[in-house]
Scaffold this motif. Structure first.
Motif, PDB file in Angstrom:
ATOM      1  N   GLY A 119       0.802  -1.206   0.000  1.00 16.86           N
ATOM      2  CA  GLY A 119       0.000   0.000   0.000  1.00 16.86           C
ATOM      3  C   GLY A 119       0.835   1.257   0.000  1.00 16.86           C
ATOM      4  O   GLY A 119       0.415   2.289   0.475  1.00 16.86           O
ATOM      5  N   TYR A 120       2.069   1.189  -0.552  1.00 14.54           N
ATOM      6  CA  TYR A 120       2.956   2.342  -0.481  1.00 14.54           C
ATOM      7  C   TYR A 120       2.451   3.469  -1.364  1.00 14.54           C
ATOM      8  O   TYR A 120       1.743   3.282  -2.331  1.00 14.54           O
ATOM      9  N   ASN A 121       2.883   4.697  -1.069  1.00 16.36           N
ATOM     10  CA  ASN A 121       2.635   5.838  -1.942  1.00 16.36           C
ATOM     11  C   ASN A 121       3.786   5.951  -2.930  1.00 16.36           C
ATOM     12  O   ASN A 121       4.951   5.850  -2.551  1.00 16.36           O
ATOM     13  N   GLU A 122       3.473   6.150  -4.201  1.00 11.35           N
ATOM     14  CA  GLU A 122       4.514   6.356  -5.199  1.00 11.35           C
ATOM     15  C   GLU A 122       5.230   7.667  -4.891  1.00 11.35           C
ATOM     16  O   GLU A 122       4.600   8.662  -4.535  1.00 11.35           O
ATOM     17  N   PRO A 164       2.577  -0.254   6.848  1.00 16.01           N
ATOM     18  CA  PRO A 164       1.122  -0.477   6.773  1.00 16.01           C
ATOM     19  C   PRO A 164       0.690  -1.918   7.014  1.00 16.01           C
ATOM     20  O   PRO A 164      -0.387  -2.158   7.564  1.00 16.01           O
ATOM     21  N   ASN A 165       1.513  -2.903   6.592  1.00 15.41           N
ATOM     22  CA  ASN A 165       1.132  -4.295   6.857  1.00 15.41           C
ATOM     23  C   ASN A 165       1.060  -4.584   8.353  1.00 15.41           C
ATOM     24  O   ASN A 165       0.247  -5.394   8.807  1.00 15.41           O
ATOM     25  N   VAL A 166       1.940  -3.953   9.128  1.00 11.99           N
ATOM     26  CA  VAL A 166       1.911  -4.102  10.583  1.00 11.99           C
ATOM     27  C   VAL A 166       0.584  -3.577  11.123  1.00 11.99           C
ATOM     28  O   VAL A 166      -0.031  -4.180  12.011  1.00 11.99           O
ATOM     29  N   ALA A 167       0.121  -2.459  10.560  1.00 11.69           N
ATOM     30  CA  ALA A 167      -1.173  -1.912  10.975  1.00 11.69           C
ATOM     31  C   ALA A 167      -2.300  -2.893  10.693  1.00 11.69           C
ATOM     32  O   ALA A 167      -3.211  -3.078  11.508  1.00 11.69           O
ATOM     33  N   SER A 168      -2.240  -3.549   9.521  1.00 14.06           N
ATOM     34  CA  SER A 168      -3.268  -4.541   9.183  1.00 14.06           C
ATOM     35  C   SER A 168      -3.266  -5.698  10.172  1.00 14.06           C
ATOM     36  O   SER A 168      -4.318  -6.152  10.627  1.00 14.06           O
ATOM     37  N   LEU A 225      -4.211   2.603  13.829  1.00 15.05           N
ATOM     38  CA  LEU A 225      -4.716   3.878  13.315  1.00 15.05           C
ATOM     39  C   LEU A 225      -3.574   4.878  13.136  1.00 15.05           C
ATOM     40  O   LEU A 225      -3.477   5.562  12.103  1.00 15.05           O
ATOM     41  N   ALA A 226      -2.686   4.960  14.123  1.00 14.76           N
ATOM     42  CA  ALA A 226      -1.568   5.903  14.054  1.00 14.76           C
ATOM     43  C   ALA A 226      -0.637   5.580  12.884  1.00 14.76           C
ATOM     44  O   ALA A 226      -0.163   6.487  12.178  1.00 14.76           O
ATOM     45  N   LYS A 268      -0.133   8.068   9.620  1.00 12.00           N
ATOM     46  CA  LYS A 268       1.208   8.567   9.294  1.00 12.00           C
ATOM     47  C   LYS A 268       1.609   8.181   7.873  1.00 12.00           C
ATOM     48  O   LYS A 268       2.220   8.972   7.144  1.00 12.00           O
ATOM     49  N   ALA A 269       1.271   6.967   7.467  1.00 15.02           N
ATOM     50  CA  ALA A 269       1.677   6.482   6.146  1.00 15.02           C
ATOM     51  C   ALA A 269       0.874   7.118   5.019  1.00 15.02           C
ATOM     52  O   ALA A 269       1.420   7.439   3.960  1.00 15.02           O
ATOM     53  N   TYR A 270      -0.421   7.289   5.226  1.00 10.04           N
ATOM     54  CA  TYR A 270      -1.303   7.678   4.134  1.00 10.04           C
ATOM     55  C   TYR A 270      -2.019   9.013   4.323  1.00 10.04           C
ATOM     56  O   TYR A 270      -2.648   9.504   3.397  1.00 10.04           O
ATOM     57  N   GLY A 271      -1.992   9.545   5.533  1.00  7.65           N
ATOM     58  CA  GLY A 271      -2.821  10.708   5.807  1.00  7.65           C
ATOM     59  C   GLY A 271      -4.146  10.298   6.418  1.00  7.65           C
ATOM     60  O   GLY A 271      -4.504   9.115   6.427  1.00  7.65           O
ATOM     61  N   PRO A 272      -4.908  11.264   6.934  1.00 10.83           N
ATOM     62  CA  PRO A 272      -6.104  10.940   7.732  1.00 10.83           C
ATOM     63  C   PRO A 272      -7.327  10.519   6.937  1.00 10.83           C
ATOM     64  O   PRO A 272      -8.336  10.163   7.536  1.00 10.83           O
TER      65      PRO A 272
END
Length: 658
Positions: A41-44, A273-277, A303-304, A308-312
């Motif tokens: 789910g990374y941002n380019e 993000p995978n850790v968040a999942s 959630l945090a 942080k990774a993607y924005g709110p």
């Protein structure tokens, strides 16, 4: 005596890696590439984005690289959830390929596949299905029916069928893809991915032994190639863990989910993000086990990480908020639950539009909060909107639509509209039986909810019959120690309890408690409620010494979970006070009476039956301790509450103006 309704497991887990995460296979990557592309789910970064735009602008349409550049740029927009822009680019790529290569050329299958995968994310399933069927037909002609690229199209088309609830069709296609991958040793990573996907569909179909076998084989195949600490291995562990979670096999689910979490933390870092999942998913196990503080901590961390990774305003943030809302609802923290659901709803509506199935899920969760608060008309409105979304997306014979019927029936039941509720339950039950067969666990869930409504309506024979059928289904599938059998047994005890068949009820309550004890779920509110119900039964049998310890234990669990001032404690406080009064423990009983009355007098709307019981118990205590005037005061209060309850009942029965 409180009854249990069981939720049908169609709620969202944290999306990126939740159970049932059916993985598509991209065109030019092996399964290792799949994990990186779809699961991180990374941002380019800006450079890749600008390079893609430059390539698209510099390459002429007749250049073979132009189509690939368009697809790459579309993929960036897609991962940013800018679907309108991505769709235009994918369609341009498709048009270029048709112009350069021809509509039936093998190269044209690639943009067809990528466009379809994006449409699937948007829940535009019929369109996705049409594009994938076209891609499959091209590849079968170009490469034959046994080619790995044909298997890719089969896998991805199966994923769309699964999303539409066409599980048998999905199973057939996954098996075809699997047979192809088996013949090509270099394709073993894709073999593991398809095994994982097939297992999820077999889980949906209730083919649990086959599903478990395929999850285990997927794990074995992938571990053999890349080792036990590969991030793709973690994906299979995650899905396998959520398979156990759905069956309430929490002691088996937790180690797998923890192992997935550990692999991702070690390989990708603690803020990936995978850790968040993984945190989001393991929190569902802890919530069911009554480990509410652990679940809350995991969800807050999840959630945090995502914020942080993607924005709110990312959809994964909405998934964490949704699960946090479910936890707060479990703990009866309704304002906090509502706040989380509202924020999640706004994100999903902005990202996918107001008619996406995920929006319907959150609307349903919000409706349960309104229902629990007694705001029935608001709950109905939310559920009617959710039902309309699911009907448009899936039709009226889909399991998602049946779940909406079940949820609306629950509201009608809460409003004592039992006949209307029963009709909706029966309609939902027919859909489940048609799609899943007569012995699927979700059929047992619907039978359980129907039976609970029949019990509340005083239809004891019908309730008992449906509870026994539901219990037989679950015990056949999962054995006598299935955790979801515990609330079934508790409600079956309730049928006997309400008919004053105390001996039968006592045995069933004890069986229920034994199951919860054996499955280490003794911190949950459901376990506490069964303790309370059995304590209530012992009071009716005048077995005060047996009632007291059970009620005290129930009180401790509820205080630890809900806090010492929560209104729900009032009921168990009154029962515990009664047990102490009748044992002559007057000094111990008085604080319980006072706490119960204080809570109930502050609660809104008034719970008159509970107020009457609390006032009567306190009046008995005061009388037994020679405080006659005060006793008469509380007897009068009980009569006043009874009169108010009668007036309210009359007003509720008055017809409303058109």
């Amino acid at each position: 005596m409180k009854l249990f309704h069981i939720a049908i497991p169609l709620s969202m887990f944290c999306c990126a890696l939740g159970g049932h995460a059916q993985l598509p296979i991209p065109e030019t990557e092996n399964a290792s590439g799949v994990q990186a592309h779809y699961l991180s789910g990374y941002n380019e970064d800006a450079k890749v984005f600008l390079d893609s735009i430059r390539q698209v602008s510099e390459l002429g349409e007749l250049d073979p690289r132009h189509q690939k550049a368009l697809c790459n740029l579309a993929g960036i927009y897609r991962r940013r959830h800018n679907y309108a822009e991505a769709e235009l680019l994918y369609k341009r790529a498709l048009s270029v390929s048709e112009k350069v290569h021809g509509a039936q050329h093998e190269e044209t299958a690639t943009p067809l596949n990528e466009l379809a995968l994006m449409l699937q994310e948007e829940a535009r399933f019929p369109e996705a299905q049409a594009f994938l069927q076209r891609a499959l037909a091209i590849r079968e002609v170009a490469f034959g029916s046994e080619n790995p690229l044909t298997a890719t199209s089969l896998n991805n088309l199966a994923s769309v069928y699964s999303s539409e609830g066409q599980y048998s069709e999905a199973e057939t296609l996954y098996k075809r893809a699997l047979a192809i991958w088996e013949k090509f040793e270099p394709e073993e990573l894709n073999l593991a991915t398809t095994l994982d996907n097939l297992a999820s569909v077999e889980q949906d179909l209730g083919k649990y032994s086959q599903a478990e076998e395929h999850f285990r084989r997927a794990l074995t195949v992938r571990q053999k190639i890349v080792g036990p600490n590969d991030t793709g291995v973690a994906t299979i562990l995650n899905n396998f863990g959520m398979y156990y979670n759905e069956q309430a096999r929490y002691t088996e689910a937790e180690p797998l989910l923890r192992r997935a979490l550990g692999i991702w933390e070690e390989s990708l870092g603690p803020e990936h993000p995978n850790v968040a999942s993984a945190l989001c998913n393991v929190s569902t196990v802890w919530r069911h086990e009554g480990k509410y503080s652990e679940a809350a901590t995991a969800l807050q961390r999840s959630l945090a990480i995502w914020e942080k990774a993607y924005g709110p305003e990312h959809p994964n943030v909405a998934s964490a908020l949704n699960n946090l809302g479910v936890l707060q609802r479990t703990l009866r923290n309704y304002p906090e639950a509502e706040s989380n659901f509202r924020r999640a709803l706004a994100i999903w509506e902005k990202t996918f539009g107001p008619e996406h199935p995920a929006v319907a899920n959150i609307l349903s969760n919000m409706a349960v909060v309104r229902q629990n608060e007694g705001k029935f008309s608001e709950a109905e409105s939310l559920l009617e909107r959710a039902m309309a979304i699911r009907q448009k997306a899936f039709g009226t014979e889909h399991l998602a639509f049946a779940t909406a019927l079940n949820n609306l029936a629950e509201v009608y039941s809460s409003e004592t509209r039992y006949k209307e509720a029963e009709l909706l339950f029966l309609r939902a039950l027919a859909i489940y039986e048609k799609n899943l067969g007569l012995e699927h666990p979700n059929v047992a869930t619907l039978l359980h909810n129907l039976a609970t409504t029949q019990l509340k309506a005083g239809r004891y024979a019908a309730s008992e019959q449906n509870l026994k059928r539901a219990l037989a289904i679950r015990e056949k599938q999962f054995g006598p120690d299935d955790p979801d059998a515990a609330p079934l047994l508790s409600n079956l005890a309730g049928v006997q309890h309400m008919q004053h068949k105390y001996t039968e009820a006592e045995l069933l309550y004890k069986r229920s408690l034994a199951v919860w004890n054996k499955t280490a779920m003794t911190k949950s509110l459901d376990f506490a409620q069964t303790l309370q119900n059995l304590g209530d039964l012992y009071l009716a049998k005048q077995k005060y010494d047996e009632a007291g310890p059970l009620l005290a234990q129930a009180l401790t669990i509820k205080e630890n979970s809900l806090g010492e001032q929560h209104p729900e404690l009032a009921h168990v406080l009154t029962l515990l006070a009664a047990a102490d009064v009748f044992r002559g423990y007057y000094a111990e009983a008085e604080p319980f009476c006072q706490r119960a009355l204080d809570m109930l007098e502050k609660s809104s709307p008034p719970d008159y039956p509970a107020l009457i019981d609390a006032a009567k118990v306190y009046a008995i205590l005061l009388s037994k301790t020679q405080r006659k005037a005060q006793a008469e005061l509380f007897e009068t209060k009980a009569m006043v509450y009874a009169a108010k309850m009668k007036d309210k009942s009359r007003n509720d029965m008055k017809p409303t103006s058109p």
